[in-house]
Scaffold this motif. Structure first.
Motif, PDB file in Angstrom:
ATOM      1  N   PHE A  85      -0.429 -11.701 -14.336  1.00 51.28           N
ATOM      2  CA  PHE A  85      -1.767 -11.851 -13.279  1.00 51.28           C
ATOM      3  C   PHE A  85      -1.792 -10.242 -12.594  1.00 51.28           C
ATOM      4  CE2 PHE A  85       2.533 -11.445 -11.124  1.00 51.28           C
ATOM      5  CZ  PHE A  85       2.132 -10.913  -9.584  1.00 51.28           C
ATOM      6  N   TRP A  86      -2.906 -10.093 -12.140  1.00 55.52           N
ATOM      7  CA  TRP A  86      -3.284  -8.879 -11.560  1.00 55.52           C
ATOM      8  C   TRP A  86      -2.782  -8.801 -10.093  1.00 55.52           C
ATOM      9  CZ3 TRP A  86      -5.844  -4.751 -12.874  1.00 55.52           C
ATOM     10  CH2 TRP A  86      -6.890  -4.706 -14.144  1.00 55.52           C
ATOM     11  N   CYS A  87      -2.270  -7.411 -10.020  1.00 56.68           N
ATOM     12  CA  CYS A  87      -1.361  -7.310  -8.720  1.00 56.68           C
ATOM     13  C   CYS A  87      -1.815  -5.948  -8.221  1.00 56.68           C
ATOM     14  CB  CYS A  87      -0.192  -7.039  -9.228  1.00 56.68           C
ATOM     15  SG  CYS A  87       1.161  -6.998  -7.635  1.00 56.68           S
ATOM     16  N   ARG A  88      -2.015  -5.798  -6.995  1.00 55.17           N
ATOM     17  CA  ARG A  88      -2.245  -4.402  -6.328  1.00 55.17           C
ATOM     18  C   ARG A  88      -0.738  -4.023  -5.804  1.00 55.17           C
ATOM     19  NH1 ARG A  88      -5.965  -5.618  -2.574  1.00 55.17           N
ATOM     20  NH2 ARG A  88      -7.531  -4.980  -3.989  1.00 55.17           N
ATOM     21  N   ALA A  89      -0.500  -2.989  -6.059  1.00 52.00           N
ATOM     22  CA  ALA A  89       0.915  -2.195  -5.844  1.00 52.00           C
ATOM     23  C   ALA A  89       0.756  -0.786  -5.273  1.00 52.00           C
ATOM     24  CB  ALA A  89       1.848  -1.799  -6.963  1.00 52.00           C
ATOM     25  N   ARG A  90       1.704  -0.783  -3.862  1.00 50.15           N
ATOM     26  CA  ARG A  90       1.691   0.429  -3.256  1.00 50.15           C
ATOM     27  C   ARG A  90       2.908   0.773  -2.888  1.00 50.15           C
ATOM     28  NH1 ARG A  90      -3.151  -1.946   0.422  1.00 50.15           N
ATOM     29  NH2 ARG A  90      -5.104  -1.233  -0.943  1.00 50.15           N
ATOM     30  N   GLY A  91       3.192   2.165  -2.945  1.00 49.77           N
ATOM     31  CA  GLY A  91       4.651   2.557  -2.809  1.00 49.77           C
ATOM     32  C   GLY A  91       4.667   3.618  -1.746  1.00 49.77           C
ATOM     33  N   LYS A  92       5.783   3.836  -0.997  1.00 45.06           N
ATOM     34  CA  LYS A  92       6.113   5.119  -0.140  1.00 45.06           C
ATOM     35  C   LYS A  92       7.574   5.548  -0.659  1.00 45.06           C
ATOM     36  CE  LYS A  92       5.440   7.831   3.373  1.00 45.06           C
ATOM     37  NZ  LYS A  92       5.200   9.168   2.844  1.00 45.06           N
ATOM     38  N   SER A  93       7.816   6.600  -0.797  1.00 52.72           N
ATOM     39  CA  SER A  93       8.871   7.145  -1.159  1.00 52.72           C
ATOM     40  C   SER A  93       9.644   7.565   0.176  1.00 52.72           C
ATOM     41  CB  SER A  93       8.961   8.423  -2.011  1.00 52.72           C
ATOM     42  OG  SER A  93      10.211   8.881  -2.071  1.00 52.72           O
ATOM     43  N   LEU A  94      10.820   7.255   0.130  1.00 49.40           N
ATOM     44  CA  LEU A  94      11.688   7.667   1.370  1.00 49.40           C
ATOM     45  C   LEU A  94      12.718   8.784   1.251  1.00 49.40           C
ATOM     46  CD1 LEU A  94      13.032   3.924   2.760  1.00 49.40           C
ATOM     47  CD2 LEU A  94      10.999   5.334   3.478  1.00 49.40           C
ATOM     48  N   THR A  95      12.433   9.414  -0.218  1.00 45.56           N
ATOM     49  CA  THR A  95      13.225  10.366  -0.414  1.00 45.56           C
ATOM     50  C   THR A  95      12.312  11.406  -1.265  1.00 45.56           C
ATOM     51  OG1 THR A  95      14.000   9.216  -2.626  1.00 45.56           O
ATOM     52  CG2 THR A  95      15.555   9.205  -0.550  1.00 45.56           C
ATOM     53  N   PRO A  96      11.319  12.056  -0.664  1.00 44.11           N
ATOM     54  CA  PRO A  96      10.427  12.828  -1.340  1.00 44.11           C
ATOM     55  C   PRO A  96      10.974  13.764  -2.250  1.00 44.11           C
ATOM     56  CG  PRO A  96      10.143  12.842   1.190  1.00 44.11           C
ATOM     57  CD  PRO A  96      11.375  12.182   0.774  1.00 44.11           C
ATOM     58  N   ASP A  97      12.098  14.387  -2.294  1.00 46.56           N
ATOM     59  CA  ASP A  97      12.765  15.115  -3.228  1.00 46.56           C
ATOM     60  C   ASP A  97      13.012  14.492  -4.475  1.00 46.56           C
ATOM     61  OD1 ASP A  97      14.677  13.930  -1.613  1.00 46.56           O
ATOM     62  OD2 ASP A  97      16.116  15.327  -2.439  1.00 46.56           O
ATOM     63  N   ASP A  98      13.225  13.193  -4.382  1.00 45.54           N
ATOM     64  CA  ASP A  98      13.309  12.353  -5.855  1.00 45.54           C
ATOM     65  C   ASP A  98      12.696  11.045  -5.373  1.00 45.54           C
ATOM     66  OD1 ASP A  98      14.318  11.063  -7.955  1.00 45.54           O
ATOM     67  OD2 ASP A  98      16.476  11.076  -7.333  1.00 45.54           O
ATOM     68  N   PRO A  99      11.326  10.872  -5.806  1.00 40.55           N
ATOM     69  CA  PRO A  99      10.860   9.845  -5.292  1.00 40.55           C
ATOM     70  C   PRO A  99      11.113   8.592  -5.646  1.00 40.55           C
ATOM     71  CG  PRO A  99       9.137  11.807  -6.133  1.00 40.55           C
ATOM     72  CD  PRO A  99      10.578  12.030  -6.316  1.00 40.55           C
ATOM     73  N   PHE A 100      11.469   8.218  -6.992  1.00 36.74           N
ATOM     74  CA  PHE A 100      12.237   7.005  -7.172  1.00 36.74           C
ATOM     75  C   PHE A 100      13.468   6.667  -6.571  1.00 36.74           C
ATOM     76  CE2 PHE A 100       9.139   6.387 -11.265  1.00 36.74           C
ATOM     77  CZ  PHE A 100       8.088   6.295 -10.286  1.00 36.74           C
ATOM     78  N   ARG A 101      14.143   7.452  -6.192  1.00 31.66           N
ATOM     79  CA  ARG A 101      15.444   7.084  -5.576  1.00 31.66           C
ATOM     80  C   ARG A 101      15.545   5.969  -4.579  1.00 31.66           C
ATOM     81  NH1 ARG A 101      17.701  12.051  -3.275  1.00 31.66           N
ATOM     82  NH2 ARG A 101      17.747  11.281  -1.217  1.00 31.66           N
ATOM     83  N   HIS A 102      14.512   6.159  -3.511  1.00 34.88           N
ATOM     84  CA  HIS A 102      14.532   4.963  -2.589  1.00 34.88           C
ATOM     85  C   HIS A 102      13.169   4.973  -1.951  1.00 34.88           C
ATOM     86  CE1 HIS A 102      16.144   3.334   1.440  1.00 34.88           C
ATOM     87  NE2 HIS A 102      15.975   2.276   0.731  1.00 34.88           N
ATOM     88  N   GLY A 103      12.452   3.877  -1.921  1.00 32.77           N
ATOM     89  CA  GLY A 103      11.230   3.679  -1.699  1.00 32.77           C
ATOM     90  C   GLY A 103      10.875   2.326  -1.381  1.00 32.77           C
ATOM     91  N   ILE A 104       9.896   2.010  -0.528  1.00 36.21           N
ATOM     92  CA  ILE A 104       9.430   0.719  -0.050  1.00 36.21           C
ATOM     93  C   ILE A 104       7.964   0.421  -0.808  1.00 36.21           C
ATOM     94  CG2 ILE A 104       8.383  -0.598   2.137  1.00 36.21           C
ATOM     95  CD1 ILE A 104      11.677  -0.252   2.128  1.00 36.21           C
ATOM     96  N   TRP A 105       7.945  -0.810  -1.219  1.00 35.01           N
ATOM     97  CA  TRP A 105       6.647  -1.068  -2.043  1.00 35.01           C
ATOM     98  C   TRP A 105       6.085  -2.371  -1.495  1.00 35.01           C
ATOM     99  CZ3 TRP A 105       4.397   1.621  -6.216  1.00 35.01           C
ATOM    100  CH2 TRP A 105       5.227   3.012  -6.554  1.00 35.01           C
ATOM    101  N   SER A 106       4.729  -2.449  -1.878  1.00 34.91           N
ATOM    102  CA  SER A 106       4.162  -3.786  -1.325  1.00 34.91           C
ATOM    103  C   SER A 106       3.127  -4.319  -2.832  1.00 34.91           C
ATOM    104  CB  SER A 106       3.174  -3.594  -0.140  1.00 34.91           C
ATOM    105  OG  SER A 106       2.177  -2.923  -0.464  1.00 34.91           O
ATOM    106  N   PHE A 107       3.461  -5.468  -2.990  1.00 33.94           N
ATOM    107  CA  PHE A 107       2.788  -6.055  -3.887  1.00 33.94           C
ATOM    108  C   PHE A 107       1.751  -7.361  -3.540  1.00 33.94           C
ATOM    109  CE2 PHE A 107       6.360  -3.956  -5.804  1.00 33.94           C
ATOM    110  CZ  PHE A 107       6.000  -3.500  -6.953  1.00 33.94           C
ATOM    111  N   SER A 108       0.515  -7.305  -3.989  1.00 32.09           N
ATOM    112  CA  SER A 108      -0.444  -8.524  -3.493  1.00 32.09           C
ATOM    113  C   SER A 108      -0.987  -8.907  -4.919  1.00 32.09           C
ATOM    114  CB  SER A 108      -1.661  -7.759  -2.673  1.00 32.09           C
ATOM    115  OG  SER A 108      -1.187  -7.071  -1.326  1.00 32.09           O
ATOM    116  N   ASP A 109      -1.086 -10.431  -4.828  1.00 29.84           N
ATOM    117  CA  ASP A 109      -1.562 -10.986  -5.951  1.00 29.84           C
ATOM    118  C   ASP A 109      -3.017 -10.900  -5.864  1.00 29.84           C
ATOM    119  OD1 ASP A 109      -2.519 -12.910  -7.736  1.00 29.84           O
ATOM    120  OD2 ASP A 109      -0.906 -14.105  -7.252  1.00 29.84           O
TER     121      ASP A 109
END
Length: 178
Positions: A85-109
């Motif tokens: 399915f098509w999904c809109r994904a948006r993410g915000k890093s909580l650890t800018p020095d290592d963006p994937f270490r910790h973040g919050i993401w939203s997903f919409s169908d």
């Protein structure tokens, strides 16, 4: 401690650590199928159509997040039952020095607005960049391909989506009414 704003948000939310789901909300679990606990400690990889898509989108997202701390796109994802399915994904890093270490993401169908048509990963890239308004030459530069190759991909996209011209294809890809 439970966070009702997170749990009952009307959009799918996940907290990720190194692209592994640590927690998700009710809307996310309903969208992908199953229960919230089914996703705890699940690699996000399992929700992508392919390992190649996971790597490619991850590389693009990492680069954007290193620059801005934020990433957003529209992509094909896979539900637990295997449906795409098509999904809109948006993410915000909580650890800018290592963006994937910790973040919050939203997903919409967003699948109601877009049919899922089998596309190769390259066709998906070309489709997404075309919707962003890039010319064939700009898409070619970004993907390291000739503009003639991009035009060939666009011709296949026109055929697959039953569009006669590029603006009609973009309208169909972006779910706009014709």
């Amino acid at each position: 401690m439970s966070d009702p704003a997170f749990e009952y948000a009307p959009i799918g939310l996940v907290e990720l650590e190194n692209r592994i789901i640590r927690r998700c909300n009710l809307q996310f679990s309903m969208m992908f199928g199953g229960k919230e606990e089914d996703y705890r400690d699940m690699p996000l990889l399992h929700l992508y159509p392919s390992h190649e898509d996971f790597e490619r989108i991850g590389a693009r997202g990492l680069q954007a997040m290193q620059e801005t701390g934020y990433y957003s796109d529209e992509r094909i994802m896979r539900r637990r039952n295997g449906d795409l399915f098509w999904c809109r994904a948006r993410g915000k890093s909580l650890t800018p020095d290592d963006p994937f270490r910790h973040g919050i993401w939203s997903f919409s169908d967003i699948s109601e607005d877009r049919p899922v048509i089998e596309l190769t990963p390259r066709e998906r890239d070309v489709a997404i960049m075309t919707c962003r308004g890039l010319s064939a030459k700009e898409v070619g530069l970004e993907l390291g391909l000739s503009y003639r190759t991009i035009e060939a991909h666009r011709a296949r996209l026109l055929e697959k989506f039953g569009a006669r011209k590029l603006p009609e294809l973009v309208a169909k890809l972006s779910g706009m009414p014709l």
